[in-house]
Design a protein around this motif. Structure first.
Motif, mmCIF file in Angstrom:
data_model
loop_
_atom_site.group_PDB
_atom_site.id
_atom_site.type_symbol
_atom_site.label_atom_id
_atom_site.label_comp_id
_atom_site.label_asym_id
_atom_site.label_seq_id
_atom_site.Cartn_x
_atom_site.Cartn_y
_atom_site.Cartn_z
ATOM 1 N N THR A 163 0.861 -1.182 0.000
ATOM 2 C CA THR A 163 0.000 0.000 0.000
ATOM 3 C C THR A 163 0.897 1.232 0.000
ATOM 4 O OG1 THR A 163 -1.750 -1.128 1.225
ATOM 5 C CG2 THR A 163 -1.776 1.278 1.251
ATOM 6 N N ILE A 164 0.543 2.188 -0.834
ATOM 7 C CA ILE A 164 1.305 3.440 -0.942
ATOM 8 C C ILE A 164 0.462 4.562 -0.345
ATOM 9 C CG2 ILE A 164 2.561 4.981 -2.483
ATOM 10 C CD1 ILE A 164 3.535 2.035 -2.468
ATOM 11 N N ARG A 165 1.111 5.443 0.404
ATOM 12 C CA ARG A 165 0.399 6.565 1.015
ATOM 13 C C ARG A 165 1.039 7.877 0.576
ATOM 14 N NH1 ARG A 165 -0.256 5.719 7.088
ATOM 15 N NH2 ARG A 165 1.999 6.157 7.174
ATOM 16 N N LEU A 166 0.217 8.786 0.081
ATOM 17 C CA LEU A 166 0.637 10.149 -0.251
ATOM 18 C C LEU A 166 -0.080 11.101 0.697
ATOM 19 C CD1 LEU A 166 0.345 10.106 -4.156
ATOM 20 C CD2 LEU A 166 2.457 10.249 -2.854
ATOM 21 N N SER A 167 0.618 12.121 1.185
ATOM 22 C CA SER A 167 -0.034 13.081 2.080
ATOM 23 C C SER A 167 0.662 14.433 2.020
ATOM 24 C CB SER A 167 -0.029 12.552 3.525
ATOM 25 O OG SER A 167 1.291 12.337 3.983
ATOM 26 N N TRP A 168 -0.110 15.479 2.275
ATOM 27 C CA TRP A 168 0.434 16.838 2.375
ATOM 28 C C TRP A 168 -0.625 17.739 2.997
ATOM 29 C CZ3 TRP A 168 -1.662 14.822 -2.020
ATOM 30 C CH2 TRP A 168 -2.578 15.593 -2.746
ATOM 31 N N HIS A 169 -0.250 18.970 3.301
ATOM 32 C CA HIS A 169 -1.158 19.959 3.875
ATOM 33 C C HIS A 169 -1.143 21.216 3.007
ATOM 34 C CE1 HIS A 169 -1.447 17.458 7.415
ATOM 35 N NE2 HIS A 169 -0.135 17.517 7.583
ATOM 36 N N SER A 170 -2.255 21.932 3.024
ATOM 37 C CA SER A 170 -2.330 23.149 2.216
ATOM 38 C C SER A 170 -3.019 24.275 2.972
ATOM 39 C CB SER A 170 -3.092 22.880 0.904
ATOM 40 O OG SER A 170 -4.461 22.610 1.166
ATOM 41 N N ALA A 171 -2.726 25.488 2.548
ATOM 42 C CA ALA A 171 -3.402 26.692 3.029
ATOM 43 C C ALA A 171 -3.978 27.391 1.809
ATOM 44 C CB ALA A 171 -2.419 27.606 3.752
ATOM 45 N N GLU A 172 -5.291 27.560 1.798
ATOM 46 C CA GLU A 172 -5.965 28.153 0.643
ATOM 47 C C GLU A 172 -6.543 29.509 1.014
ATOM 48 O OE1 GLU A 172 -8.744 25.467 -1.098
ATOM 49 O OE2 GLU A 172 -7.288 23.818 -1.231
ATOM 50 N N TYR A 173 -6.371 30.471 0.100
ATOM 51 C CA TYR A 173 -6.814 31.838 0.323
ATOM 52 C C TYR A 173 -7.955 32.207 -0.620
ATOM 53 C CZ TYR A 173 -2.418 32.252 2.891
ATOM 54 O OH TYR A 173 -1.407 32.065 3.780
ATOM 55 N N PRO A 174 -8.798 33.162 -0.238
ATOM 56 C CA PRO A 174 -9.864 33.615 -1.151
ATOM 57 C C PRO A 174 -9.280 34.184 -2.433
ATOM 58 C CG PRO A 174 -10.177 34.508 1.080
ATOM 59 C CD PRO A 174 -8.806 33.879 1.051
ATOM 60 N N GLY A 175 -10.066 34.172 -3.492
ATOM 61 C CA GLY A 175 -9.592 34.669 -4.772
ATOM 62 C C GLY A 175 -9.176 36.119 -4.746
#
Length: 203
Positions: free
Chosen positions: A50-62
């Motif tokens: 089994t392979i696992r990919l992961s990350w975190h993001s911060a999203e801003y308004p347009g």
């Protein structure tokens, strides 16, 4: 504490509005997410893993002045102690082995076995959405393509009781199609499932 003193010192509506704007700037108006994917594949020795990919993001308004941001993408292989980090051009750690989202070979540990002519590099091990040289982790949404061009020089490092499995997902000339999940940070479902270690008993 500083903010509370500023609120107490504000006596007018315009002052309060200005303070609200200042606090909004400081917080950045970002919404934070966790991303992950779990999918089956073989390692370099042909063993099902089994392979696992992961990350975190911060999203801003347009309307916000800052672009969305993301951490490096982490790739883990069941039963292996070696994790990969894939970077894009927004990360200072990104190597010079290619463009877009990539991870470079480590001399003495990896060898390229599935060369991609479009990569223009002899030491590009992994790339995400390889057909897009401007790809950014922060722009991944729901689906990605993972191209793996390397295999480990040795799947086991060390000797005797110090042996460590460092194998990883098998190289392929055709990218893996991976479907990802996105959840708000802190939610119960934000953490990816754990690996089943029972498959590693023979390692």
């Amino acid at each position: 504490m500083i903010a509370s003193r500023m609120v107490r010192s504000c006596k007018s509506t315009s002052c309060l509005l200005a303070l609200a704007g200042l606090l909004m700037i400081q917080s950045g108006c970002a919404t934070y997410y966790s991303h992950y994917a779990m999918f089956p594949a073989e390692n370099s020795r042909g063993e099902p893993r089994t392979i696992r990919l992961s990350w975190h993001s911060a999203e801003y308004p347009g309307w916000w002045f800052a672009a969305d941001r993301a951490t490096p993408l982490t790739l883990e292989t069941q039963c292996s102690e070696r994790d990969w980090q894939l970077y894009d051009s927004s990360h200072a750690e990104a190597g010079q082995c290619g463009e877009g989202i990539r991870a470079c070979a480590v001399s003495g540990r990896d060898r390229v076995v599935a060369s991609d002519d479009a990569a223009h590099s002899d030491d590009l091990c992994m790339s995400v959405n390889p057909s897009d040289p401007g790809a950014r982790i922060a722009d991944i949404s729901g689906q990605l393509e993972l191209l793996v061009a390397c295999e480990p020089v040795s799947a086991i490092e060390g000797e005797g009781k110090g042996e460590v499995n460092v194998d990883y997902i098998r190289a392929s000339a055709v990218p893996y199609t991976v479907y990802t999940r996105k959840t708000p940070r802190g939610a119960l479902e934000a953490r990816p499932p754990k690996f089943d270690r029972s498959a590693c008993g023979a390692d």
